[in-house]
Design a protein around this motif. Structure first.
Motif, PDB file in Angstrom:
ATOM      1  N   ARG A 153     -16.106 -18.002 -21.202  1.00 18.15           N
ATOM      2  CA  ARG A 153     -15.672 -16.665 -21.646  1.00 18.15           C
ATOM      3  C   ARG A 153     -16.369 -15.578 -20.826  1.00 18.15           C
ATOM      4  O   ARG A 153     -15.745 -14.619 -20.365  1.00 18.15           O
ATOM      5  CB  ARG A 153     -16.007 -16.505 -23.136  1.00 18.15           C
ATOM      6  CG  ARG A 153     -15.198 -15.441 -23.850  1.00 18.15           C
ATOM      7  CD  ARG A 153     -15.745 -15.209 -25.244  1.00 18.15           C
ATOM      8  NE  ARG A 153     -15.716 -16.398 -26.079  1.00 18.15           N
ATOM      9  CZ  ARG A 153     -14.686 -16.762 -26.826  1.00 18.15           C
ATOM     10  NH1 ARG A 153     -13.604 -16.039 -26.834  1.00 18.15           N
ATOM     11  NH2 ARG A 153     -14.746 -17.839 -27.581  1.00 18.15           N
ATOM     12  N   LYS A 154     -17.670 -15.760 -20.648  1.00 14.23           N
ATOM     13  CA  LYS A 154     -18.466 -14.755 -19.933  1.00 14.23           C
ATOM     14  C   LYS A 154     -18.072 -14.701 -18.450  1.00 14.23           C
ATOM     15  O   LYS A 154     -17.841 -13.646 -17.896  1.00 14.23           O
ATOM     16  CB  LYS A 154     -19.950 -15.118 -20.069  1.00 14.23           C
ATOM     17  CG  LYS A 154     -20.897 -13.945 -19.841  1.00 14.23           C
ATOM     18  CD  LYS A 154     -22.290 -14.320 -20.271  1.00 14.23           C
ATOM     19  CE  LYS A 154     -23.095 -14.781 -19.084  1.00 14.23           C
ATOM     20  NZ  LYS A 154     -24.443 -15.256 -19.422  1.00 14.23           N
ATOM     21  N   ARG A 155     -17.970 -15.866 -17.873  1.00  8.50           N
ATOM     22  CA  ARG A 155     -17.700 -15.916 -16.426  1.00  8.50           C
ATOM     23  C   ARG A 155     -16.307 -15.384 -16.092  1.00  8.50           C
ATOM     24  O   ARG A 155     -16.121 -14.641 -15.125  1.00  8.50           O
ATOM     25  CB  ARG A 155     -17.835 -17.350 -15.920  1.00  8.50           C
ATOM     26  CG  ARG A 155     -17.502 -17.434 -14.445  1.00  8.50           C
ATOM     27  CD  ARG A 155     -17.460 -18.850 -13.938  1.00  8.50           C
ATOM     28  NE  ARG A 155     -16.802 -18.865 -12.651  1.00  8.50           N
ATOM     29  CZ  ARG A 155     -17.363 -19.239 -11.524  1.00  8.50           C
ATOM     30  NH1 ARG A 155     -18.603 -19.636 -11.517  1.00  8.50           N
ATOM     31  NH2 ARG A 155     -16.674 -19.233 -10.389  1.00  8.50           N
ATOM     32  N   LEU A 156     -15.329 -15.785 -16.883  1.00  7.19           N
ATOM     33  CA  LEU A 156     -13.958 -15.390 -16.561  1.00  7.19           C
ATOM     34  C   LEU A 156     -13.585 -14.044 -17.149  1.00  7.19           C
ATOM     35  O   LEU A 156     -12.559 -13.466 -16.805  1.00  7.19           O
ATOM     36  CB  LEU A 156     -12.963 -16.456 -17.047  1.00  7.19           C
ATOM     37  CG  LEU A 156     -13.172 -17.882 -16.527  1.00  7.19           C
ATOM     38  CD1 LEU A 156     -12.096 -18.809 -17.077  1.00  7.19           C
ATOM     39  CD2 LEU A 156     -13.155 -17.908 -15.005  1.00  7.19           C
ATOM     40  N   ASN A 157     -14.420 -13.569 -18.079  1.00  6.30           N
ATOM     41  CA  ASN A 157     -14.150 -12.311 -18.768  1.00  6.30           C
ATOM     42  C   ASN A 157     -12.752 -12.324 -19.403  1.00  6.30           C
ATOM     43  O   ASN A 157     -11.962 -11.387 -19.248  1.00  6.30           O
ATOM     44  CB  ASN A 157     -14.308 -11.131 -17.800  1.00  6.30           C
ATOM     45  CG  ASN A 157     -14.385  -9.799 -18.539  1.00  6.30           C
ATOM     46  OD1 ASN A 157     -14.771  -9.774 -19.719  1.00  6.30           O
ATOM     47  ND2 ASN A 157     -13.995  -8.720 -17.889  1.00  6.30           N
ATOM     48  N   LEU A 158     -12.451 -13.432 -20.054  1.00  5.96           N
ATOM     49  CA  LEU A 158     -11.151 -13.624 -20.684  1.00  5.96           C
ATOM     50  C   LEU A 158     -11.338 -14.067 -22.121  1.00  5.96           C
ATOM     51  O   LEU A 158     -12.373 -14.640 -22.469  1.00  5.96           O
ATOM     52  CB  LEU A 158     -10.367 -14.735 -19.971  1.00  5.96           C
ATOM     53  CG  LEU A 158      -9.870 -14.507 -18.557  1.00  5.96           C
ATOM     54  CD1 LEU A 158      -9.259 -15.799 -18.034  1.00  5.96           C
ATOM     55  CD2 LEU A 158      -8.848 -13.387 -18.510  1.00  5.96           C
ATOM     56  N   SER A 159     -10.322 -13.838 -22.941  1.00  4.90           N
ATOM     57  CA  SER A 159     -10.276 -14.449 -24.260  1.00  4.90           C
ATOM     58  C   SER A 159      -9.418 -15.692 -24.160  1.00  4.90           C
ATOM     59  O   SER A 159      -8.604 -15.827 -23.231  1.00  4.90           O
ATOM     60  CB  SER A 159      -9.660 -13.487 -25.279  1.00  4.90           C
ATOM     61  OG  SER A 159     -10.462 -12.337 -25.392  1.00  4.90           O
ATOM     62  N   ALA A 160      -9.573 -16.590 -25.138  1.00  5.41           N
ATOM     63  CA  ALA A 160      -8.773 -17.815 -25.137  1.00  5.41           C
ATOM     64  C   ALA A 160      -7.292 -17.460 -25.122  1.00  5.41           C
ATOM     65  O   ALA A 160      -6.839 -16.607 -25.875  1.00  5.41           O
ATOM     66  CB  ALA A 160      -9.098 -18.655 -26.367  1.00  5.41           C
ATOM     67  N   GLY A 161      -6.531 -18.118 -24.263  1.00 12.62           N
ATOM     68  CA  GLY A 161      -5.089 -17.890 -24.187  1.00 12.62           C
ATOM     69  C   GLY A 161      -4.677 -16.864 -23.152  1.00 12.62           C
ATOM     70  O   GLY A 161      -3.499 -16.791 -22.783  1.00 12.62           O
ATOM     71  N   GLU A 162      -5.626 -16.058 -22.665  1.00  7.74           N
ATOM     72  CA  GLU A 162      -5.294 -15.057 -21.634  1.00  7.74           C
ATOM     73  C   GLU A 162      -5.309 -15.689 -20.244  1.00  7.74           C
ATOM     74  O   GLU A 162      -6.000 -16.683 -20.022  1.00  7.74           O
ATOM     75  CB  GLU A 162      -6.327 -13.922 -21.650  1.00  7.74           C
ATOM     76  CG  GLU A 162      -6.206 -12.992 -22.843  1.00  7.74           C
ATOM     77  CD  GLU A 162      -7.269 -11.896 -22.811  1.00  7.74           C
ATOM     78  OE1 GLU A 162      -7.112 -10.945 -23.569  1.00  7.74           O
ATOM     79  OE2 GLU A 162      -8.259 -12.020 -22.046  1.00  7.74           O
TER      80      GLU A 162
END
Lengths: 427, 201
Positions: B117-126
């Motif tokens: 989450r931190k590395r990709l700066n994404l929420s699940a499903g995005e």
């Protein structure tokens, strides 16, 4: 005791998945022997061996085969259940990846016994690597004339196909698997009729677990009496246990049934990690009751001993938890799994599991009340036994056993919630 | 688009005449129809093939499968939505599935999720802006003895720590390996050299 290798003897050899290597280690000798036997002789041999289904139910394999009606005019199908999805269980994956020809040879023997000419390996979709390994092994077998028309030069024809699931735990249940194979949602069917009579495509069908089928070459090669001598009187043979959780050496172990559970954890699995104390064990996959550490003395790893201890052998998926484990959070994790995996067919399961998960979640997040414990028990009572398939019972079992065995942890979180709320109201 | 007669009955399926899969995919589907005692069994593998070609099961892909296998559209839709491995929305070129069930949880799966989450700066499903990444938490993947683990596309990466996972994502970014392994590729592990694989058995 505990180190007879029937299934894992060559599992660590890098080339075992290759047909030439497999044959160089006596592979495909048993099926040649079986092809010279009658169906009745093979079934009698498997019955005499005492082999029981390794998928979880533990039903005697030879007796299950005996339920297939003769001369119906319909084809008989054999399905290798490799939809291994029970949390804590990863034993079939080892067989499929490392020794696919043994799985295929076992299917050939079963097919001959059942007079089946079309068989299928249903592999869970996530097992892409094992599926490819098995597919390649099947191609090799066809190339050598071991599959197809007149296998091994006999008058017996057999085709085997690989079919990948697509991510649904319930497809491990035999009628759910059949529905899925037929190109439908994997929703279990009412039984009876049982698949042995009305199974895939409306025809008699036997669904056997991968480990069960992989055991057959050894039984045919070495004789039923040799197999029956291993293990205990009622739990014959060896069993693959997949051990995980807070242990030093997680992995797949083949042990003789009747092996002491504590000795298994200490000697085979290297004991509990980081020198911590053992708190609890789920011995047979997430759907069987959990045991506290103080209940493990004298418990053996076999069907009868585990039932006597209040749990089950199940699939042999042994999950070890040390004294740092929050048991309310652990069971909430499992209930999340069941909530996600309910097929949605039966209301008590579809709705009930969500309520059980939410109620345990409320307690875990310190928002629960003592009434929630009563609510949990009521919910479980209304799910158990009220669904088409055993999924309802499978989710009730961890919920109730965690609650009963570790009730003080549930109560501590409820008391913490109560004091927090009292504190805030006075604040 | 046109209406088509299916199994002798006019069904409300608009065949996507402009959706064309590769010749190899067409040949595979043709082969699948004859593998089973009943051709309906080809549905799951056909959906896989369509997904491999389209990245995810678009409405057009689902309609195409329905028409190709002569199945009612509603049936194909209900099957496609029942199984978690069929994507009903876009995923990244590398779709990371983090196992969250008990054995992985006991061995630190939450830290892997935080790391991703931190590395990709994404929420699940995005999906990331460049279409490279997406992730989700999934239920037991049958890798409990090598927990915690993730599956990226069709490949398992096991015995992970947040640091090892970060290193793995760096390698994927650098080498962009082909991690599909579901029947299209004949060679195992193409582009996987140096990445961890199951090692416990």
């Amino acid at each position: 005791m505990g180190h007879i290798k029937i299934l894992t003897e060559h599992l660590d050899r890098e080339d075992q998945h290759d047909i030439d290597a497999y044959e160089s280690r006596a592979g495909y000798a048993a099926v040649r022997k079986a092809l010279a036997m009658s169906s009745e002789e093979i079934i009698a041999e498997v019955k005499a061996s005492g082999l029981r289904g390794r998928g979880g139910a533990g039903f005697p394999t030879g007796i299950k085969w005996g339920f297939v009606p003769k001369n119906t005019g319909k084809p008989v199908y054999l399905l290798n259940n490799a939809d291994e999805s029970e949390p804590g269980t990863f034993k079939d994956r080892a067989l499929l990846e490392r020794n696919p020809h043994m799985c295929i040879e076992g299917m050939m023997i079963a097919a001959k016994a059942l007079s089946c000419h079309w068989a299928c390996i249903y592999i869970r979709g996530e097992y892409a690597y094992p599926a490819e390994r098995v597919s390649k092994a099947i191609k090799q077998a066809y190339a050598k004339g071991y599959l197809g028309k007149k296998i091994f030069g006999s008058d017996f024809d057999l085709d085997i196909v690989v079919h990948r699931g697509a991510g649904a735990y319930i497809c491990g249940e035999e009628t759910g698997l059949i529905e899925s194979l037929e190109g439908k949602k994997g929703q279990p069917r009412l039984k009876p009729p049982f698949p042995a009579v009305v199974g895939a495509y409306g025809c008699p069908t036997v669904v056997n677990n991968t480990e069960t089928l992989a055991t057959l070459p050894w039984i045919i090669a070495n004789g039923a009496s040799s197999y029956a001598k291993i293990g205990t009187d009622k739990s014959a043979g060896t069993k693959l246990f997949s051990a995980s959780g807070h242990i030093n050496k997680p992995g797949v172990y083949e042990i003789e049934l009747g092996y002491p559970l504590l000795e298994f954890i200490e000697k085979e699995c290297g004991g509990v990690r980081n020198g911590r104390k053992l708190k609890a064990v789920i011995p047979g996959g997430s759907s069987v009751p959990v045991l506290r550490a103080d209940e493990l003395d004298g418990v053996m790893l076999d069907y009868e001993s585990l039932v006597k201890a209040g749990t089950m052998l199940g699939s042999g998926g042994l999950i070890v938890m040390d004294d740092s484990t929050d048991m309310v959070e652990a069971v909430m994790n499992l209930l999340h799994f069941y909530t996600h995996e309910s097929c949605g067919q039966c209301t008590p399961c579809r709705e009930g599991v969500r309520w059980v998960y939410k109620t345990i979640g409320r307690i875990n997040h310190c928002n629960g009340t003592f009434g929630d414990i009563r609510l949990l028990k009521d919910l479980c009572k209304n799910i158990s036994g009220h669904t088409i398939c055993p999924f309802g019972d499978a989710l009730v079992t961890p919920a109730l056993s965690f609650l009963n065995k570790f009730r003080s942890e549930f109560e501590a979180k409820i008391e913490a919630a109560t004091s927090m709320h009292v504190g805030s109201s006075h604040g | 688009m046109k209406m088509e007669k299916i199994n002798g009955v006019n069904r409300d399926i608009k065949v996507e005449a402009d959706l064309r899969l590769s010749d190899a995919a067409e040949a595979r589907i043709e082969d699948l129809m004859h593998r089973y005692p009943c051709s309906n069994s080809a549905l799951l593998p056909a959906l896989y093939i369509a997904q491999e070609e389209c990245s995810w099961l678009t409405d057009r892909a689902i309609r195409w499968v329905a028409s190709r296998l002569n199945l009612p559209l509603a049936h194909v839709l209900e099957v496609a939505t029942f199984y978690t491995m069929f994507y009903k929305q876009p995923v990244g070129k590398y779709h990371i599935q983090i196992c969250r069930t008990l054995s992985c949880m006991l061995c630190g799966a939450k830290k892997l999720t935080e790391q991703v989450r931190k590395r990709l700066n994404l929420s699940a499903g995005e999906v990331s802006g460049d279409g490279m990444w997406s992730f989700e938490e999934v239920e037991c993947l049958g890798s409990c003895g090598t927990a915690p683990m993730v599956e990226i596309n069709d490949t398992f990466f096991e015995n992970l720590t947040p640091e090892k996972l970060n290193d793995l994502l760096n390698k994927i970014e650098k080498f962009k390996p082909d991690l599909r392994y579901s029947g299209i590729l004949e060679e195992l592990g193409k582009g996987l050299e140096g990445f961890p694989k199951s090692s416990v058995w």
